[in-house]
Design an enzyme around this catalytic site. Structure first.
Site, PDB file in Angstrom:
ATOM      1  N   LYS A  44       0.838  -1.204   0.000  1.00  0.00           N
ATOM      2  CA  LYS A  44       0.000   0.000   0.000  1.00  0.00           C
ATOM      3  C   LYS A  44       0.874   1.256   0.000  1.00  0.00           C
ATOM      4  CE  LYS A  44      -3.923  -2.228   2.329  1.00  0.00           C
ATOM      5  NZ  LYS A  44      -4.860  -2.162   3.479  1.00  0.00           N
ATOM      6  N   TYR A  60     -12.123  -2.279  -3.347  1.00  0.00           N
ATOM      7  CA  TYR A  60     -12.738  -2.363  -2.020  1.00  0.00           C
ATOM      8  C   TYR A  60     -14.271  -2.308  -2.087  1.00  0.00           C
ATOM      9  CZ  TYR A  60      -8.343  -2.090   0.622  1.00  0.00           C
ATOM     10  OH  TYR A  60      -7.117  -2.358   1.191  1.00  0.00           O
TER      11      TYR A  60
HETATM   12  P1  RTP Z   1      -7.061  -5.487   3.170  1.00  0.00           P
HETATM   13  O1  RTP Z   1      -8.362  -5.825   2.453  1.00  0.00           O
HETATM   14  O2  RTP Z   1      -6.602  -4.092   2.900  1.00  0.00           O
HETATM   15  O3  RTP Z   1      -6.034  -6.522   2.923  1.00  0.00           O
HETATM   16  O4  RTP Z   1      -7.334  -5.540   4.746  1.00  0.00           O
HETATM   17  P2  RTP Z   1      -8.114  -6.662   5.564  1.00  0.00           P
HETATM   18  O5  RTP Z   1      -8.616  -7.732   4.644  1.00  0.00           O
HETATM   19  O6  RTP Z   1      -7.244  -7.066   6.695  1.00  0.00           O
HETATM   20  O7  RTP Z   1      -9.333  -5.850   6.163  1.00  0.00           O
HETATM   21  P3  RTP Z   1     -10.742  -5.487   5.506  1.00  0.00           P
HETATM   22  O8  RTP Z   1     -11.793  -5.856   6.469  1.00  0.00           O
HETATM   23  O9  RTP Z   1     -10.833  -6.032   4.113  1.00  0.00           O
HETATM   24  O10 RTP Z   1     -10.688  -3.900   5.439  1.00  0.00           O
HETATM   25  C1  RTP Z   1     -10.021  -3.232   4.398  1.00  0.00           C
HETATM   26  C2  RTP Z   1      -9.243  -2.077   4.988  1.00  0.00           C
HETATM   27  O11 RTP Z   1     -10.163  -1.138   5.522  1.00  0.00           O
HETATM   28  C3  RTP Z   1      -9.617  -0.545   6.687  1.00  0.00           C
HETATM   29  N1  RTP Z   1     -10.539  -0.775   7.789  1.00  0.00           N
HETATM   30  N2  RTP Z   1     -10.875   0.166   8.632  1.00  0.00           N
HETATM   31  N3  RTP Z   1     -12.061   1.601  10.765  1.00  0.00           N
HETATM   32  C4  RTP Z   1     -12.343   0.328  10.608  1.00  0.00           C
HETATM   33  O12 RTP Z   1     -13.105  -0.259  11.336  1.00  0.00           O
HETATM   34  C5  RTP Z   1     -11.734  -0.385   9.490  1.00  0.00           C
HETATM   35  N4  RTP Z   1     -11.941  -1.644   9.185  1.00  0.00           N
HETATM   36  C6  RTP Z   1     -11.193  -1.882   8.095  1.00  0.00           C
HETATM   37  C7  RTP Z   1      -8.290  -1.194   6.970  1.00  0.00           C
HETATM   38  O13 RTP Z   1      -7.276  -0.311   6.510  1.00  0.00           O
HETATM   39  C8  RTP Z   1      -8.319  -2.456   6.137  1.00  0.00           C
HETATM   40  O14 RTP Z   1      -7.023  -2.829   5.698  1.00  0.00           O
HETATM   41 MG    MG Z   2      -9.725  -7.289   2.910  1.00  0.00          MG
END
Ligand code: RTP
Ligand code: MG
Length: 139
Positions: A9, A49
């Site tokens: 990122k 996303y």
């Molecule tokens: P990524 O998709 O980026 O690999 O991350 P991840 O699977 O670990 O998490 P995901 O649930 O898919 O969320 C995507 C990105 O959104 C941000 N996020 N913020 N404020 C919040 O509650 C929250 N939840 C998620 C994070 O930057 C996450 O990487």
């Molecule tokens: Mg994710």
């Protein structure tokens, strides 16, 4: 052999962590098939996303991903989708274990250095999104 989409990122690129992150997957024994450095458009960031479209943090997420260059990659290896997610670590810094990429290198929820596909369906969708002309590349 399974394929996945991994992306350094904008914070990871800005902090000079590309080599560190690539090394972890190379050292694990996985194969890097494709790599492109680019600054994502709003369109591709929103599509990437799409599952979070209704979340309150969606706008910030898209702003962050489009804020600078990223390194988009296709990696290949046995069970790489599940194992790479373990190597990346949990989203919340309170849960990301030391030894994982986020546990070692990231301190916040929003700027967490790396993305990895979370399922076979996501991997297929994301690889098609970021590497448009699959057939024209050698892998
Ligand atoms: P990524 O998709 O980026 O690999 O991350 P991840 O699977 O670990 O998490 P995901 O649930 O898919 O969320 C995507 C990105 O959104 C941000 N996020 N913020 N404020 C919040 O509650 C929250 N939840 C998620 C994070 O930057 C996450 O990487
Ligand atoms: Mg994710």
């Amino acid at each position: 052999m399974e394929k996945t989409f991994l992306m350094v990122k904008p914070d990871g690129v800005a902090r000079g962590l590309i080599g560190e992150i690539i090394s972890r997957f190379e050292n694990k024994g996985y194969t890097l098939n494709r790599l492109e450095m680019l600054t994502p458009s709003v369109e591709i960031a929103e599509a990437h996303y799409a599952e979070h479209k209704e979340k309150p943090f969606f706008g910030e997420l898209v702003d962050f991903l489009t804020s600078g260059p990223v390194v988009a990659m296709e990696w290949e290896g046995e069970n790489i989708i599940a194992v790479s997610r373990m190597m990346i670590g949990k989203t919340n810094p309170l849960d990301a274990q030391p030894g994982t990429i986020r546990g070692d290198l990231a301190a916040t929820m929003s700027q967490n250095v790396i993305h990895g596909s979370d399922s076979a369906e996501s991997a297929e969708r994301e690889l098609a999104l970021w590497f448009v002309s699959e057939a024209s590349h050698v892998s």
